[in-house]
Design a protein around this motif. Structure first.
Motif, PDB file in Angstrom:
ATOM      1  N   PRO A 167       0.837  -1.218   0.000  1.00 12.37           N
ATOM      2  CA  PRO A 167       0.000   0.000   0.000  1.00 12.37           C
ATOM      3  C   PRO A 167       0.869   1.264   0.000  1.00 12.37           C
ATOM      4  O   PRO A 167       1.841   1.375   0.735  1.00 12.37           O
ATOM      5  CB  PRO A 167      -0.789  -0.119   1.306  1.00 12.37           C
ATOM      6  N   GLY A 168       0.530   2.179  -0.901  1.00  9.79           N
ATOM      7  CA  GLY A 168       1.220   3.454  -0.976  1.00  9.79           C
ATOM      8  C   GLY A 168       2.393   3.503  -1.933  1.00  9.79           C
ATOM      9  O   GLY A 168       2.998   4.559  -2.128  1.00  9.79           O
ATOM     10  N   LEU A 169       2.742   2.400  -2.558  1.00 13.41           N
ATOM     11  CA  LEU A 169       3.912   2.381  -3.441  1.00 13.41           C
ATOM     12  C   LEU A 169       3.616   2.818  -4.872  1.00 13.41           C
ATOM     13  O   LEU A 169       4.515   3.126  -5.615  1.00 13.41           O
ATOM     14  CB  LEU A 169       4.563   0.993  -3.462  1.00 13.41           C
ATOM     15  N   GLU A 170       2.362   2.801  -5.248  1.00 16.55           N
ATOM     16  CA  GLU A 170       2.081   3.128  -6.651  1.00 16.55           C
ATOM     17  C   GLU A 170       1.667   4.547  -6.822  1.00 16.55           C
ATOM     18  O   GLU A 170       0.983   5.267  -6.389  1.00 16.55           O
ATOM     19  CB  GLU A 170       1.041   2.180  -7.205  1.00 16.55           C
TER      20      GLU A 170
END
Length: 170
Positions: A167-170
């Motif tokens: 979560p949050g990497l893209e």
């Protein structure tokens, strides 16, 4: 796979006796201690040089090449990259890769979506970070930490890196 691997860039001369200052681009800077033959990338091709001696100063490596004994002998090599042949490269551990071998690999998610192409590898204090040129949004970069939870598989033979997007990497 590349036949030569970049290990540094010649940034300036050092003194008058043919020494050069090299900014190392290898993870293990002390690989220069066992370096015998290197290659300088010139417009006409790679020129072999033999290392006579090495010493270290701050974040640089000071290298003296055999037969190049005056400042005039090395001035033409300034601002050129230094390479080593793959046969003379340091051995890598399990799940370690040369940057030159992974640049250009297709990056896919564990659910089969193509994120893009690995464009660069940034070295940080904690771990490396892969810079992926997004396929879905041209001009956009996706930054992924090179950690076990994210990088699931690397296949040089098949030309891809499989990743899991936390979560949050893209």
């Amino acid at each position: 796979m590349m036949d030569y691997l970049k290990i540094g860039g010649i940034i300036s001369t050092h003194g008058l006796k043919g020494e050069v200052k090299v900014y190392p681009t290898t993870q293990d800077v002390h690989r220069y201690d066992v370096l015998d033959t290197a290659y300088i990338e010139m417009p006409s091709g790679k020129i072999p040089v033999h290392v006579e001696r090495v010493r270290y100063f701050k974040n640089l490596v000071i290298v003296k090449f055999r037969g190049l004994d005056r400042i005039e002998d090395v001035e033409g090599y300034l601002k050129h990259d230094l390479y080593v042949s793959r046969e003379d490269a340091i051995e890598l551990g399990e799940n370690e890769y040369f940057v030159g071998d992974v640049i250009g690999l297709k990056v896919i998610t564990d659910d089969g979506r193509v994120l893009g192409i690995l464009d660069d590898v940034m070295e940080t204090g904690a771990n490396d970070v892969y810079v992926i040129a997004s396929q879905e949004e041209p001009g956009k970069e996706i930054l992924l930490p090179v950690i076990r939870d994210v990088i699931l598989e690397t296949s040089l033979e098949e030309g891809y890196i499989k990743v899991h997007l936390l979560p949050g990497l893209e």
